[in-house]
Design a protein around this motif. Sequence first.
Motif, short mmCIF file in Angstrom:
data_model
loop_
_atom_site.label_atom_id
_atom_site.label_comp_id
_atom_site.label_asym_id
_atom_site.label_seq_id
_atom_site.Cartn_x
_atom_site.Cartn_y
_atom_site.Cartn_z
N VAL A 1 64.83 96.87 45.94
CA VAL A 1 63.69 96.22 45.29
C VAL A 1 63.62 96.60 43.81
CG1 VAL A 1 61.19 95.90 45.35
CG2 VAL A 1 62.45 96.23 47.48
N GLU A 2 63.91 97.87 43.50
CA GLU A 2 63.86 98.30 42.10
C GLU A 2 64.87 97.52 41.25
OE1 GLU A 2 64.20 100.27 44.67
OE2 GLU A 2 62.33 101.46 44.72
N ARG A 3 66.07 97.33 41.80
CA ARG A 3 67.10 96.57 41.07
C ARG A 3 66.66 95.11 40.92
NH1 ARG A 3 70.05 95.58 37.02
NH2 ARG A 3 71.86 94.26 37.42
N LEU A 4 66.03 94.56 41.94
CA LEU A 4 65.52 93.18 41.85
C LEU A 4 64.47 93.09 40.74
CD1 LEU A 4 65.21 90.28 42.94
CD2 LEU A 4 63.53 91.18 44.57
N HIS A 5 63.59 94.08 40.67
CA HIS A 5 62.55 94.09 39.63
C HIS A 5 63.18 94.09 38.24
CE1 HIS A 5 58.37 95.82 38.37
NE2 HIS A 5 58.75 94.80 37.63
N GLU A 6 64.21 94.92 38.05
CA GLU A 6 64.89 94.97 36.75
C GLU A 6 65.51 93.62 36.41
OE1 GLU A 6 67.72 98.06 37.14
OE2 GLU A 6 66.23 99.68 37.25
N THR A 7 66.15 93.01 37.40
CA THR A 7 66.78 91.70 37.17
C THR A 7 65.75 90.65 36.79
OG1 THR A 7 68.55 92.23 38.76
CG2 THR A 7 68.19 89.90 38.24
N LEU A 8 64.61 90.65 37.46
CA LEU A 8 63.56 89.67 37.18
C LEU A 8 63.02 89.83 35.76
CD1 LEU A 8 61.61 89.77 40.57
CD2 LEU A 8 63.09 87.94 39.73
N ASP A 9 62.82 91.07 35.32
CA ASP A 9 62.32 91.30 33.96
C ASP A 9 63.32 90.82 32.91
OD1 ASP A 9 59.96 92.37 34.85
OD2 ASP A 9 60.61 94.46 34.69
N ILE A 10 64.62 91.04 33.18
CA ILE A 10 65.65 90.58 32.25
C ILE A 10 65.68 89.05 32.19
CG2 ILE A 10 68.14 90.48 31.85
CD1 ILE A 10 68.31 93.30 33.06
N LEU A 11 65.60 88.41 33.33
CA LEU A 11 65.61 86.95 33.38
C LEU A 11 64.39 86.36 32.68
CD1 LEU A 11 66.80 86.38 37.05
CD2 LEU A 11 68.10 85.93 34.96
N ALA A 12 63.24 87.00 32.87
CA ALA A 12 62.02 86.50 32.23
C ALA A 12 62.15 86.54 30.71
CB ALA A 12 60.82 87.32 32.68
N ALA A 13 62.73 87.62 30.18
CA ALA A 13 62.90 87.74 28.73
C ALA A 13 63.90 86.72 28.20
CB ALA A 13 63.35 89.17 28.39
N GLU A 14 64.94 86.41 28.98
CA GLU A 14 65.98 85.49 28.52
C GLU A 14 65.54 84.03 28.63
OE1 GLU A 14 69.40 86.34 30.85
OE2 GLU A 14 69.96 88.13 29.70
N CYS A 15 64.88 83.68 29.73
CA CYS A 15 64.59 82.27 30.03
C CYS A 15 63.17 81.84 29.62
CB CYS A 15 64.79 81.99 31.52
SG CYS A 15 66.46 82.33 32.10
N CYS A 16 62.31 82.80 29.34
CA CYS A 16 60.95 82.46 28.90
C CYS A 16 60.63 83.26 27.64
CB CYS A 16 59.94 82.77 30.02
SG CYS A 16 58.27 82.16 29.70
N PRO A 17 61.28 82.93 26.52
CA PRO A 17 61.14 83.73 25.29
C PRO A 17 59.74 83.77 24.72
CG PRO A 17 62.27 81.65 24.86
CD PRO A 17 62.17 81.77 26.35
N VAL A 18 58.87 82.83 25.11
CA VAL A 18 57.50 82.84 24.59
C VAL A 18 56.77 84.11 25.04
CG1 VAL A 18 56.44 81.67 26.57
CG2 VAL A 18 55.46 81.39 24.29
N LEU A 19 57.31 84.78 26.06
CA LEU A 19 56.67 85.99 26.59
C LEU A 19 56.49 87.06 25.52
CD1 LEU A 19 55.69 87.57 29.12
CD2 LEU A 19 58.06 88.34 29.43
N LYS A 20 57.44 87.16 24.59
CA LYS A 20 57.38 88.23 23.58
C LYS A 20 56.19 88.08 22.64
CE LYS A 20 60.55 85.80 20.44
NZ LYS A 20 61.87 85.84 19.77
N HIS A 21 55.62 86.87 22.56
CA HIS A 21 54.49 86.65 21.67
C HIS A 21 53.19 87.21 22.25
CE1 HIS A 21 56.76 84.17 18.86
NE2 HIS A 21 57.25 83.50 19.91
N PHE A 22 53.16 87.47 23.56
CA PHE A 22 51.94 87.95 24.21
C PHE A 22 51.93 89.46 24.39
CE2 PHE A 22 52.48 83.56 25.67
CZ PHE A 22 51.25 83.02 25.33
N GLY A 23 53.10 90.10 24.30
CA GLY A 23 53.16 91.54 24.44
C GLY A 23 52.79 92.04 25.82
N VAL A 24 53.11 91.27 26.86
CA VAL A 24 52.78 91.67 28.24
C VAL A 24 54.04 91.56 29.10
CG1 VAL A 24 50.37 90.97 28.08
CG2 VAL A 24 52.10 89.31 28.82
N THR A 25 53.95 92.05 30.32
CA THR A 25 55.05 91.93 31.27
C THR A 25 54.54 91.20 32.51
OG1 THR A 25 54.51 94.09 32.25
CG2 THR A 25 56.16 94.05 30.49
N TYR A 26 55.48 90.74 33.33
CA TYR A 26 55.12 89.99 34.54
C TYR A 26 54.83 90.92 35.70
CZ TYR A 26 56.12 85.27 32.88
OH TYR A 26 56.06 84.07 32.23
#
Length: 250
Positions: A76-101
């Motif tokens: 599960v920990e590895r899955l969590h890391e993969t999801l965070d990486i994918l979110a940063a790559e595929c949803c770049p607008v995330l960096k404008h909010f300064g939050v995590t999923y």
Amino acid sequence: AKCVHYYFYFIDPQFGLCYLRVPTWAPFRLQFYCNGHNWLARQLTQAGITYIQLDNAFANISDIAQAQAIADRFPVERLHETLDILAAECCPVLKHFGVTYHWSLMQLEYATDIIFRRQDELRPLYETLVRTAIHAVKPDHVATFLGRKLTGNYAADLGNDFHTRVEGTCIKHHMGPVAIKLYDKQGLILRIETTVNDVSFFRHHRTVEHRDGTHESKTASVQKTIYSLGAVRELLTAANRRYLEFLSQL
């Protein structure tokens, strides 16, 4: 106007074929899919365990006990890391909010497979089981399979369904957001599969944190976080086992 969604399909080195669904409107709720059979196949290869994979099922594994032990250690920990990486790559607008999923469980399927050597061994047994089970399984049986007790005030949907498709037949027993199914794969594998659309349907013993900061150990609904995967696996394994025991009596 309707919200446009982008689907990113890719083959992850660990989790195999996956997709990430990205909306173009706030709050940018992401949806990720992976199949545990593909992850397990990669782990078996690394461990030197030979296997034959047909679609999302294994027709043969040289060391089934070791394969099950590996499957029970889904990272599960590895899955969590993969999801965070994918979110940063595929949803770049995330960096404008300064939050995590916060990653939660939307739908889960857990299967128990019984492998047969030849199709002519499974075929007559399977036909007898599905035709008998559609009449033999009653509402209180379905509740028992899923670890619940049926009470007089239960108001959600509950019952049996029998479907015939191109791939073959399938029997499904459903109770609210949970269903347990029986069907065959490739004519060689008898699959019992429990599908969950809301993991809070199940209850287990865990530590509960109250609003005042105190903690209490008691029976409560399963939390929807991805870190509940281990607990949900145990609950669904038990559900499949109870249904299998019922079928063995038939």
